[in-house]
Design a protein around this motif. Structure first.
Motif, PDB file in Angstrom:
ATOM      1  N   LYS A 150       0.998  -0.956  -0.327  1.00  0.00           N
ATOM      2  CA  LYS A 150       0.195   0.256  -0.287  1.00  0.00           C
ATOM      3  C   LYS A 150       0.966   0.797   0.033  1.00  0.00           C
ATOM      4  CE  LYS A 150      -3.723  -2.092   2.247  1.00  0.00           C
ATOM      5  NZ  LYS A 150      -4.410  -1.992   3.387  1.00  0.00           N
ATOM      6  N   ARG A 151       1.822   0.789   1.142  1.00  0.00           N
ATOM      7  CA  ARG A 151       2.662   2.637   0.815  1.00  0.00           C
ATOM      8  C   ARG A 151       3.134   2.822  -0.539  1.00  0.00           C
ATOM      9  NH1 ARG A 151       8.329   2.186   1.316  1.00  0.00           N
ATOM     10  NH2 ARG A 151       8.052   0.068   1.847  1.00  0.00           N
ATOM     11  N   VAL A 152       4.142   1.628  -1.183  1.00  0.00           N
ATOM     12  CA  VAL A 152       4.428   1.537  -2.879  1.00  0.00           C
ATOM     13  C   VAL A 152       3.285   2.390  -4.149  1.00  0.00           C
ATOM     14  CG1 VAL A 152       5.186   0.259  -4.853  1.00  0.00           C
ATOM     15  CG2 VAL A 152       6.233   0.453  -2.437  1.00  0.00           C
ATOM     16  N   ALA A 153       2.071   1.738  -3.526  1.00  0.00           N
ATOM     17  CA  ALA A 153       0.868   2.135  -4.145  1.00  0.00           C
ATOM     18  C   ALA A 153       0.781   3.273  -4.007  1.00  0.00           C
ATOM     19  CB  ALA A 153      -0.356   1.244  -4.100  1.00  0.00           C
ATOM     20  N   LYS A 154       0.684   4.313  -3.093  1.00  0.00           N
ATOM     21  CA  LYS A 154       0.423   5.274  -2.903  1.00  0.00           C
ATOM     22  C   LYS A 154       1.814   6.389  -3.323  1.00  0.00           C
ATOM     23  CE  LYS A 154      -1.102   6.081   1.610  1.00  0.00           C
ATOM     24  NZ  LYS A 154      -0.884   6.020   2.903  1.00  0.00           N
ATOM     25  N   ARG A 155       2.698   5.760  -4.174  1.00  0.00           N
ATOM     26  CA  ARG A 155       4.252   6.246  -4.425  1.00  0.00           C
ATOM     27  C   ARG A 155       4.263   6.863  -5.290  1.00  0.00           C
ATOM     28  NH1 ARG A 155      10.052   6.341  -1.267  1.00  0.00           N
ATOM     29  NH2 ARG A 155      10.481   8.138  -3.503  1.00  0.00           N
ATOM     30  N   ILE A 156       3.857   5.715  -6.168  1.00  0.00           N
ATOM     31  CA  ILE A 156       3.528   5.216  -7.515  1.00  0.00           C
ATOM     32  C   ILE A 156       2.399   6.131  -7.584  1.00  0.00           C
ATOM     33  CG2 ILE A 156       2.812   3.972  -9.703  1.00  0.00           C
ATOM     34  CD1 ILE A 156       3.789   1.447  -8.074  1.00  0.00           C
ATOM     35  N   ALA A 157       0.898   5.970  -7.204  1.00  0.00           N
ATOM     36  CA  ALA A 157      -0.186   7.018  -7.791  1.00  0.00           C
ATOM     37  C   ALA A 157       0.421   8.711  -7.317  1.00  0.00           C
ATOM     38  CB  ALA A 157      -0.829   7.062  -6.235  1.00  0.00           C
ATOM     39  N   GLU A 158       1.405   8.606  -6.356  1.00  0.00           N
ATOM     40  CA  GLU A 158       1.876  10.423  -6.409  1.00  0.00           C
ATOM     41  C   GLU A 158       2.454  10.862  -7.734  1.00  0.00           C
ATOM     42  OE1 GLU A 158       3.947  11.264  -3.597  1.00  0.00           O
ATOM     43  OE2 GLU A 158       2.142  10.575  -1.637  1.00  0.00           O
ATOM     44  N   ALA A 159       3.569   9.778  -8.093  1.00  0.00           N
ATOM     45  CA  ALA A 159       4.487  10.519  -9.392  1.00  0.00           C
ATOM     46  C   ALA A 159       3.256  10.257 -10.588  1.00  0.00           C
ATOM     47  CB  ALA A 159       5.095   8.664  -9.761  1.00  0.00           C
ATOM     48  N   LYS A 160       2.139   9.745 -11.202  1.00  0.00           N
ATOM     49  CA  LYS A 160       1.419   9.528 -11.861  1.00  0.00           C
ATOM     50  C   LYS A 160       0.239  11.118 -12.070  1.00  0.00           C
ATOM     51  CE  LYS A 160      -1.156   7.863 -15.266  1.00  0.00           C
ATOM     52  NZ  LYS A 160      -1.125   8.628 -15.950  1.00  0.00           N
ATOM     53  N   ARG A 161      -0.001  10.980 -10.313  1.00  0.00           N
ATOM     54  CA  ARG A 161      -0.640  12.535 -10.558  1.00  0.00           C
ATOM     55  C   ARG A 161      -0.408  13.358 -11.152  1.00  0.00           C
ATOM     56  NH1 ARG A 161      -3.565  10.066  -5.213  1.00  0.00           N
ATOM     57  NH2 ARG A 161      -5.111   8.999  -6.567  1.00  0.00           N
ATOM     58  N   ALA A 162       1.765  13.687 -10.827  1.00  0.00           N
ATOM     59  CA  ALA A 162       2.421  14.482 -10.804  1.00  0.00           C
ATOM     60  C   ALA A 162       2.332  14.942 -12.424  1.00  0.00           C
ATOM     61  CB  ALA A 162       3.883  14.321 -10.995  1.00  0.00           C
TER      62      ALA A 162
END
Ligand code: ADP
Ligand code: ASP
Ligand code: MG
Length: 425
Positions: free
Chosen positions: A20-32
């Motif tokens: 879940k922690r990694v998923a957040k990081r990936i979602a942030e990169a995508k949202r950027a």
């Protein structure tokens, strides 16, 4: 908009919370606003656990079945990660190596990538999704069999995909803040290297620094893929692996004589005693070893005893190949005509790496002095233009690494290197 390939190692996705922690990081990169392709390893020590399980069935499992088994690890993590990302409102789709177009030769257990045809990945990314790819696996063209790329192979999947997709950068997320001057698990005072050349990183990886798989560095160099090794547990900038001549803003290439100290505990030593010292014997020995599919590392031949005309030849090889090499040599003992064979898997290898040693005399002298001051005996030595390796007793290896690290002034003054997770297995 950049295209980023991110690879998360096993320790970064060890359990549900980590995923879940990694998923957040990936979602942030995508949202950027970036396009993101993710390569993921099996959770925690899953691969080792699957190997242990297989060994309970039979000591030498068929390599085809072994590959099918091991690829299951990455399929578990890829789908869980896609679910976790979707739950954050970001579209994500997972793909096996085969679906991602990772085509390999048919050498099970250490297949080489021969082509990458990532059509489905491109489609997913163009459609706005994060594509998650199972690392470490591919498929053979000839038989459609599933293959694995060798331990640590997800690094290679990531770089190969980055090259095929023309990604701007390949980020390797792991459990330490980058590439250090030595393994932080052994040398807590190791220093993070801001930037390292492909050549030095190749020697580090070849000498056992498993933070990057050797093949991944070879691939990155060949296709000029910039690799950023960093931690998934912190926001720190990590280590940039690039061409030595390339100008990178804000990351000057460090030019010390020594880049780092690597160690390797996975090798064994075979000594062939009483070999007739006549032309052709060494060739025969190494033909036999090569014929068993084993790659050698260091080779030493002793001066022959004049009165007997016989000599000893020692070489090191991956301990995992010890049984195969020993069996092949024993089978050919009569025609080679050697006296006996000794097998020793309690050795360790230390390597000192640095492009600057080409033009600086005295590096070997300083290395040998440091080992001698620490009371450590050297059993074998080998060198390349930018590396010196020595074999020691396995139980003295850690001490040797620390002594050499200090002797070359590599210890950092500011705090200790952090190991965020992982079992180091
Ligand atoms: P992952 O599961 O993310 O692929 P690995 O275990 O394969 O991680 O690689 C990371 C580990 O590599 C670190 O935890 C560290 O113990 C080890 N390592 C060995 N040498 C080095 C080095 N010079 N710099 C950083 N890490 C190193
Ligand atoms: N899961 C595989 C291994 O443990 C591949 C990888 O993690 O890179 O070796
Ligand atoms: Mg790894």
């Amino acid at each position: 908009m950049a295209l980023i390939v991110q690879k998360y190692g096993g320790s970064s996705v060890a359990d549900a919370d980590s995923i879940k922690r990694v998923a957040k990081r990936i979602a942030e990169a995508k949202r950027a606003g970036d396009s993101v392709v993710v390569v993921v390893s099996a959770m925690g020590d899953t691969t080792d656990e699957l190997i242990d399980l297989a060994q309970q069935m039979t000591p030498l499992p068929p390599s085809r079945e072994m590959d099918i088994l091991l690829t299951a690890g990455e399929r578990i993590s890829m789908s869980l990660l896609a679910m976790a990302i979707s739950s954050l409102g970001v579209d994500a789709q997972s793909f096996t190596g085969q679906q991602a177009g990772v085509i390999t030769d048919s050498v099970h257990g250490r297949a080489r990538i021969i082509d990458v045809t990532p059509g489905r990945i491109q489609q997913a990314v163009e459609g706005g999704a994060v594509a998650i790819v199972a690392g470490f696996q591919g498929v053979t063209q000839s038989t459609n069999d599933v293959t694995t790329l060798g331990r640590g192979g997800s690094d290679t999947t990531a770089v190969a995909l980055a090259a095929a997709l023309g990604a701007d950068v390949c980020e390797i997320y792991t459990d330490v803040d980058g590439v250090f001057t030595a393994d932080p698990r052994i040398v807590p005072t190791a220093r993070k290297i801001d930037r390292i050349s492909y050549d030095e990183m190749l020697e580090m990886a070849a000498s056992g620094a498993k933070v990057l798989m050797l093949r991944c560095v070879e691939y990155a160099r060949r296709y000029a893929v910039p690799v950023h090794v960093r931690s998934s547990f912190s926001a720190h900038t990590g280590t940039l692996v690039t061409d030595a001549t390339e100008e990178v803003e804000g990351a000057p290439m460090e030019q010390p004589i020594i880049a780092g100290v690597a160690h390797d505990r996975s090798e064994a030593k075979i000594t062939i005693v009483d070999v007739p010292d006549v032309p052709g014997k060494a060739a025969r020995i190494f033909e036999v070893v090569a014929g068993s599919g084993v790659n050698l590392d260091m080779i030493v031949q002793n001066v022959s005893v004049a009165s007997t005309g016989r000599t000893d030849i020692s070489f090191t090889l991956p301990a995992a190949d010890g049984a195969a090499a020993t069996a092949a040599l024993t089978e050919h003992q009569p025609d080679i005509g050697f006296g006996s064979l000794q097998y020793d898997d309690t050795i360790g290898k230390l390597s000192l790496i640095g492009a600057g040693m080409k033009s600086h005399p005295g590096v070997s002298a300083r290395l040998f002095a440091a080992l001698s001051d620490a009371g450590i005996n050297i059993e074998m030595i080998s060198t390349s233009e930018i590396r010196i390796s020595v074999v020691t007793r396995a139980d003295q290896l850690d001490e040797a690494v620390r002594a050499v690290h200090t002797a070359f002034d590599l210890d950092s003054a500011d705090g200790q290197a952090v190991v965020y997770g992982g079992s180091g297995r």
